[in-house]
Design an enzyme around this catalytic site. Structure first.
Site, PDB file in Angstrom:
ATOM      1  N   LYS A 189       5.212 -24.275  42.771  1.00  0.00           N
ATOM      2  CA  LYS A 189       6.337 -25.064  41.531  1.00  0.00           C
ATOM      3  C   LYS A 189       5.358 -26.214  40.888  1.00  0.00           C
ATOM      4  CE  LYS A 189      10.206 -26.499  40.420  1.00  0.00           C
ATOM      5  NZ  LYS A 189      10.515 -27.665  40.255  1.00  0.00           N
ATOM      6  N   GLU A 196       6.100 -25.638  32.530  1.00  0.00           N
ATOM      7  CA  GLU A 196       6.864 -26.135  31.293  1.00  0.00           C
ATOM      8  C   GLU A 196       6.978 -27.864  30.680  1.00  0.00           C
ATOM      9  OE1 GLU A 196      10.580 -28.338  33.418  1.00  0.00           O
ATOM     10  OE2 GLU A 196      10.097 -26.935  33.989  1.00  0.00           O
TER      11      GLU A 196
END
Length: 338
Positions: A189, A196
């Site tokens: 993550k 991102e």
């Protein structure tokens, strides 16, 4: 199946709703009474304290923390004396994976399973589902698979990869994946969020270039402090940025959910006047860059995207003042005011 959630904020409350929709029971704790009331109205079981929260869970207990990384340790310390061997603790926030390794070891000494689960989906996860990246005890992860299936988007939310079409649907295709031992879920993550950062920065920079493509129509000072625009006739475009993002959403290689969200924001606020442009970083980008350095792996895009967030918050103002001071010192250059 019964599942407990500590922290009924934007993410936790929606996750509770999603698992209850398919018949699971959710016990919830939050320090905000309104959050508990909202859970109860949906058929959940509210608990006004951590002690009562744990008491309402059937053994072996399964519970998840949806809390800011900074307070996870303090809540876990409160939980430890309330739990017993065989219970499962999940951290679904954005904790640093180093902390997961430490916490896993501490809970293992008590016989309690600890899972670190990276959760992506944001405030849209209630309807879209949550992408889940799971690390820790495999036995505990397998036990909670019905919960992960309820939270995940499902295979139908994306076309199947052609090479997989003849094979049974995997967990990854449903939107959840056991990634490995303790810390693995949050490591994956962490890198996800680092990527991102880079994607967001690329969209922001590209749209800014389009936004400034009419610079040739503007008046420019003619002095020693201003670089002349050699071909103003090349920059005479008044682009409709919101329409460009719309056309890119259809058939473009850069089409994505981030672009969808950008297009929506521009239609609601074409000049983005409601935003100051001070971009926060919650830790994952920093940790991704640190991992890249320690692995000896180049990550220039993610690193630059992280630094640009620092700059957006004025954390480079002093450096720019130093630059101005040096220019004045060696050349007598005076700052130009915008």
């Amino acid at each position: 199946m019964q599942f407990g959630i500590i922290g009924l904020g934007r993410m936790g409350a929606n996750m509770a709703t999603r698992i209850m929709r398919v018949g699971h029971e959710c016990v919830g704790f939050d320090r905000n009474p309104q959050a508990l009331q909202a859970l109860e109205q949906q058929g959940g079981v509210p608990a006004p304290s951590l002690t009562e929260f744990v008491a309402k869970l059937q053994t072996p207990r399964a519970l998840c923390l949806m809390l800011p990384a900074a307070i996870v340790d303090s809540v876990l310390e409160e939980l430890k004396p309330l739990l017993q061997a065989g219970d499962i603790v999940v951290d679904g926030g954005n904790s640093y994976y180093h902390d997961d390794i430490r916490r896993h070891q501490a809970f293992a000494e008590l016989g309690v399973h600890y899972l670190d689960v990276g959760v992506s989906g944001g405030v849209w996860g209630l309807e879209r589902g949550y992408c889940l990246m799971i690390g820790g005890d495999k036995e505990a992860a397998d036990h909670l698979e019905p919960i992960f299936q309820a939270l995940a988007p499902g295979v139908e939310t994306a076309p199947r990869t052609k090479a997989l079409e003849s094979l049974p649907v995997s967990a990854a295709e449903q939107g959840y994946l056991y990634c490995g031992s303790s810390g693995a879920g949050h490591f994956v993550k962490m890198v996800h969020n680092g990527i991102e950062y880079g994607l967001m920065a690329a969209f922001a920079e590209g749209l800014n270039i389009l936004h400034s493509a009419n610079v040739g129509k503007q008046d420019h000072a003619k002095d020693a402090e201003t670089t002349p625009l050699r071909h103003p006739e090349h920059y005479q475009y008044d682009f409709d940025i919101k329409s460009i993002t719309e056309v890119w959403r259809r058939g473009s290689v850069v089409g994505s959910w981030l672009l969808d969200l950008t297009a929506a924001a521009l239609h609601n606020d074409p000049n983005l006047d409601s935003f100051a442009g001070h971009v926060a970083d919650s830790g994952e980008g920093r940790w991704t860059v640190q991992a890249a350095v320690e692995e000896g792996v180049p990550a220039p895009v993610i690193t630059t995207a992280l630094y640009s967030r620092f700059e957006s918050r004025g954390q480079e103002d002093y450096a720019y003042k130093v630059l101005s001071a040096m220019r004045y010192g060696f050349g007598g250059h005076l700052e130009k005011k915008n």
